[in-house]
Design a protein around this motif. Structure first.
Motif, mmCIF file in Angstrom:
data_model
loop_
_atom_site.group_PDB
_atom_site.id
_atom_site.type_symbol
_atom_site.label_atom_id
_atom_site.label_comp_id
_atom_site.label_asym_id
_atom_site.label_seq_id
_atom_site.Cartn_x
_atom_site.Cartn_y
_atom_site.Cartn_z
ATOM 1 N N ILE A 21 0.837 -1.203 0.000
ATOM 2 C CA ILE A 21 0.000 0.000 0.000
ATOM 3 C C ILE A 21 0.872 1.253 0.000
ATOM 4 O O ILE A 21 0.429 2.339 -0.404
ATOM 5 C CB ILE A 21 -0.968 -0.025 1.201
ATOM 6 N N LEU A 22 2.144 1.100 0.419
ATOM 7 C CA LEU A 22 3.063 2.227 0.420
ATOM 8 C C LEU A 22 3.475 2.619 -0.993
ATOM 9 O O LEU A 22 4.035 3.698 -1.216
ATOM 10 C CB LEU A 22 4.313 1.898 1.244
ATOM 11 N N LEU A 70 3.466 3.221 11.204
ATOM 12 C CA LEU A 70 2.924 4.529 10.831
ATOM 13 C C LEU A 70 4.002 5.419 10.227
ATOM 14 O O LEU A 70 3.743 6.168 9.279
ATOM 15 C CB LEU A 70 2.303 5.194 12.063
ATOM 16 N N GLN A 71 5.211 5.340 10.753
ATOM 17 C CA GLN A 71 6.278 6.197 10.226
ATOM 18 C C GLN A 71 6.566 5.883 8.765
ATOM 19 O O GLN A 71 6.713 6.784 7.941
ATOM 20 C CB GLN A 71 7.559 6.049 11.051
ATOM 21 N N HIS A 72 6.646 4.595 8.415
ATOM 22 C CA HIS A 72 6.902 4.220 7.023
ATOM 23 C C HIS A 72 5.787 4.719 6.115
ATOM 24 O O HIS A 72 6.041 5.168 4.996
ATOM 25 C CB HIS A 72 7.023 2.704 6.905
ATOM 26 N N LEU A 73 4.541 4.632 6.577
ATOM 27 C CA LEU A 73 3.420 5.075 5.765
ATOM 28 C C LEU A 73 3.490 6.573 5.507
ATOM 29 O O LEU A 73 3.283 7.024 4.372
ATOM 30 C CB LEU A 73 2.116 4.699 6.466
ATOM 31 N N VAL A 74 3.792 7.338 6.550
ATOM 32 C CA VAL A 74 3.859 8.794 6.394
ATOM 33 C C VAL A 74 5.028 9.196 5.487
ATOM 34 O O VAL A 74 4.919 10.134 4.684
ATOM 35 C CB VAL A 74 3.995 9.470 7.776
ATOM 36 N N GLU A 75 6.138 8.484 5.582
ATOM 37 C CA GLU A 75 7.293 8.778 4.727
ATOM 38 C C GLU A 75 7.007 8.491 3.259
ATOM 39 O O GLU A 75 7.498 9.186 2.370
ATOM 40 C CB GLU A 75 8.493 7.944 5.181
ATOM 41 N N GLU A 133 4.593 15.973 11.433
ATOM 42 C CA GLU A 133 4.512 17.439 11.452
ATOM 43 C C GLU A 133 4.830 18.042 10.089
ATOM 44 O O GLU A 133 4.547 19.226 9.852
ATOM 45 C CB GLU A 133 5.485 17.998 12.492
ATOM 46 N N ASN A 134 5.409 17.223 9.167
ATOM 47 C CA ASN A 134 5.783 17.721 7.843
ATOM 48 C C ASN A 134 4.681 17.565 6.809
ATOM 49 O O ASN A 134 4.850 17.988 5.658
ATOM 50 C CB ASN A 134 7.041 16.991 7.343
ATOM 51 N N LEU A 135 3.549 16.938 7.180
ATOM 52 C CA LEU A 135 2.448 16.752 6.228
ATOM 53 C C LEU A 135 1.659 18.053 6.101
ATOM 54 O O LEU A 135 0.556 18.205 6.611
ATOM 55 C CB LEU A 135 1.539 15.608 6.684
ATOM 56 N N SER A 136 2.224 18.977 5.375
ATOM 57 C CA SER A 136 1.658 20.331 5.326
ATOM 58 C C SER A 136 0.298 20.383 4.656
ATOM 59 O O SER A 136 -0.470 21.328 4.862
ATOM 60 C CB SER A 136 2.631 21.270 4.601
#
Length: 746
Positions: free
Chosen positions: A132-133, A155-160, A184-187
């Motif tokens: 899914i990534l 969760l970290q891998h998904l956000v990256e 915090e970087n998902l602007s």
């Protein structure tokens, strides 16, 4: 003219349809319907671009959107599913179906053009696949309300990997990790739902300050810590749900400049002190749902008789330390809950003008005065009315009119007097009536028997009296499953004819799922429809202990007629109520034998027949009751050997005290020669007549003596009974018991 659907895609859609079945219970949305039912490959509707839920590209004709949400689909999805042949898909919504605990197949990677994926509430399970990534174009991802894990990858891998996300909904997905700082970087993030995910550690403060954030729910993560920073004045936060987290700090000043909030939940945190003055000026035009329940709030910094939020539909302030008079909500209020506080005074007259009010929960306060006559009349839409554990006095108003919407009436533990209003018979939707521990002086309300949905009737600890008598019709109380008439002054024989009518107590529930009695309360807000579950509660004696049921199991069935003046024999027909879990007939004047038919109550967990005048043997058939945890026949005139085996091996001697004629384990007195303790019956012996077990009639004879029985009957009320037993002075015994009972009740 638009191009027709491609044949291979039409074929793939039909294959997907045929791999599943339509089952109405597979979707929970009331408006659900089977969209695929209209799909056909012949006739005018053979073009799949015209099929319900299918969207095609106007130029190429490729299927680019598939919305089968709430389509009553049931079945499994695996790696061979034709769904993954639709490689041009950009939007896929399968929410609110039942895919039978399927894992999300790794072939999801084939749909590389997806930017919107919604698989929420569709019974997927297992680890979210790392494939899914690879869906790097995803802008919106909703996998919530499934039995999924997000741990390898986490969760970290998904956000990256998914850096373009604007919507991330993973509620109820098992994450069990810290929220990564990188979030915090998902602007672009505008909506983040991580409810009940097992989140741990400190929540990154910068997420609160993301420039486009509008919806944030991280509630019910009790090991999630943090504090609330100041928001920018330009913030457009509309939803903030932090209930059930472990955030700390007085009251969060970040809310001071919020003027767009519609939903705010801060319940079950550690907020303390007064609700500040500035809070009353926050989002006064937009706020529709406010919950501050389960904190340590003591009051309002500024006196607040009328709440300032004009659109407020739902208010929940329960379980705080709030005092003063009840704040009056706006006319549009639907759900008003302030139980377990310290509010005083009367219910304001303005509450009679709340035409939309459906739930009024004021229990466990210090409110007083008379009940407003408007509650339950034609203009009232109230379905849940809980005023229990206050100091209301006077008569219950006789104003329940035709069309009454009430489902729950709880006036318990007040100082109400007079009679039970006959107009309650107009409330044909009533499911629970709880009037326990008042000063109501009346006879048994047989006229309530016409109510088709009444399930719980609790009239304990009042001044009810007289003979219950016979029902007028043969269908009275058809759904009642919990009846508590204990600690009153009813007399005469036990209500044999009513036992015959209580059909809901005869049918054992086939399922053993933990469902609870509740009302699903739904109401419309500006942008969403809110569904609140109001779970019914009660207090009842269970296995000798007065117990508060915060929830009532849907299958619970109980009868408590203890502490009255019933006499005569225990009816054999009680054995027909096969769904009974609790049966308490103690502290009456019942005589005769214990009917062997009680062995038919296979679900029974507690049987209390103590403090009566029962005689004869304890039926050996009762040893077949495999769920029986509490058995009390103390202080009767029973004799002979105590049955042995099964549950009877777990009862101590207090279960049999005060029966001088009983013998055998667990009592110290052994039975006479040739009269051993009765063995447990085999299952196939239960249907035999008592005569087939070689039983014989035994004359009742007792030596003169004095027996004192003391029972501590509950954790809330302590009652003592002294029984003077003397076979030469039976009349004196009866007179002494009546005198003791009357003295206690006065």
């Amino acid at each position: 003219m638009h191009p027709l659907c491609h044949d291979e895609e039409s074929h793939a859609l039909m294959q997907f349809k045929q791999s599943l079945v339509i089952n109405k219970s597979a979707s929970s949305d009331p408006s659900a319907y089977p969209k695929v039912a209209s799909w056909k490959v012949d006739g005018e509707s053979r073009d799949c671009c015209s099929w319900d839920g299918v969207e095609c590209d106007r130029d190429s004709g490729h299927v680019i959107g598939l919305d089968l949400s709430s389509s009553c689909l049931y079945g499994s999805i695996d790696s061979n599913s034709s769904l993954f042949h639709l490689v041009h898909l950009r939007r896929l919504n399968l929410a609110d179906n039942d895919f039978n605990n399927s894992k999300i197949p790794s072939e999801i990677r084939n749909l590389s053009r997806l930017f919107d994926l919604d698989l929420s509430l569709s019974a997927f399970s297992g680890q979210i696949p790392e494939e899914i990534l690879e869906l790097s174009k995803l802008v919106s991802l909703d996998l919530g309300a499934n039995s999924l894990k997000l741990q390898k990858p986490g969760l970290q891998h998904l956000v990256e990997a998914l850096t373009n996300l604007e919507v991330l909904h993973l509620s109820e997905v098992n994450i069990s990790a810290k929220v990564p700082q990188i979030m915090e970087n998902l602007s672009s993030l505008s909506s983040l739902f991580l409810r009940d995910c097992g989140l741990q550690g400190e929540f990154p403060m910068g997420i609160f300050q993301l420039p486009n954030l509008r919806f944030l729910s991280i509630r019910y993560n009790p090991y999630l810590t943090g504090y609330l920073p100041e928001f920018d004045r330009g913030s457009h936060l509309e939803t903030l749900m932090l209930a059930g987290t472990n955030f700390s700090g007085a009251f969060p000043s970040l809310l001071r400049d919020q003027n767009h909030l519609e939903l705010l939940e801060l319940e079950q945190n550690k907020l303390e002190g007064h609700i500040p003055k500035w809070f009353m000026n926050m989002s006064t035009i937009t706020l529709e749902h406010l919950s501050l329940a389960g904190n340590f709030l003591t009051g309002f910094e500024q006196s607040c008789e009328v709440l300032p939020w004009n659109k407020l539909r739902s208010l929940n302030l329960h379980s705080n330390k709030l005092h003063g008079s009840l704040p009056t909500p706006p006319p549009v209020i639907f759900d008003y809950r302030v139980s377990n506080n310290q509010f005083t005074g009367e219910i304001p007259k303005a509450f009679c003008n709340l035409a939309s009010l459906s739930v009024l929960e004021l229990s466990n306060n210090n409110l007083s005065g008379k009940l407003p006559p408007c509650l339950g009349n034609k203009r009232s839409a109230i379905s849940v009315l809980n005023l229990g554990d206050n100091s209301f006095s006077g008569d219950i108003p006789e104003t329940f009119t035709s069309g009454c919407s009430l489902r729950v009436v709880d006036f318990s533990q007040n100082k109400l007097e007079g009679k039970i209003p006959r107009s309650l018979a107009n409330c044909t939707k009533l499911e629970i009536l709880n009037l326990e521990q008042n000063k109501i002086n009346d006879v048994f309300p047989s006229w309530l028997g016409i109510l088709p949905d009444l399930r719980v009737l609790i009239l304990r600890s009042n001044r009810l009296h007289g003979v219950i008598g016979k029902p007028i019709n043969n269908v009275e109380f058809p759904r009642v499953q919990i009846v508590d008439l204990s600690n009153n002054s009813f007399k005469g024989n036990l209500p044999l004819e009513y036992f015959r009518n209580w059909t809901a107590m005869k049918n054992v529930h086939g399922d053993h799922f933990l469902n609870y009695m509740q009302a699903n309360i739904s109401f419309q807000m500006s942008h969403i429809r809110m569904i609140h579950k109001y779970e019914y509660s009660m207090t009842m004696t269970n296995k000798g202990v007065m117990t508060f049921y915060e929830k009532i199991q849907d299958s619970l069935t109980a009868i408590d007629l203890s502490c009255n003046d019933f006499e005569g024999e225990i009816p054999v027909v009680l054995g027909d109520l096969k769904a009974l879990h609790l049966l308490n007939l103690s502290n009456n004047f019942l005589s005769g034998g214990i009917p062997p038919s009680l062995s038919n109550l296979k679900e029974l967990e507690a049987l209390d027949l103590s403090q009566n005048k029962l005689s004869g043997h304890i039926p050996v058939q009762l040893s077949q009751l495999n769920f029986l945890e509490v058995f009390n026949v103390s202080h009767n005139f029973l004799l002979g050997p105590i049955p042995q085996g099964n549950q009877f091996d777990t009862f101590d001697n207090t279960s049999f005290d005060g029966n001088s004629g009983l013998c055998g384990k667990p009592l110290s007195g052994k039975c006479r020669d040739g009269e051993d303790s009765l063995p447990a019956l085999k299952e196939d012996e239960g249907s035999k007549s008592p005569l087939e077990f070689g039983g014989k009639a035994v004359a009742i004879g007792y030596a003169a003596g004095l027996v004192i029985g003391v029972i501590i009957g509950s954790i809330m009320n302590t009652r003592e009974y002294e029984w003077l037993v003397n076979n030469y002075f039976v009349r004196l015994q009866r007179k002494g018991q009546n005198l003791k009972t009357r003295l206690h009740r006065s």
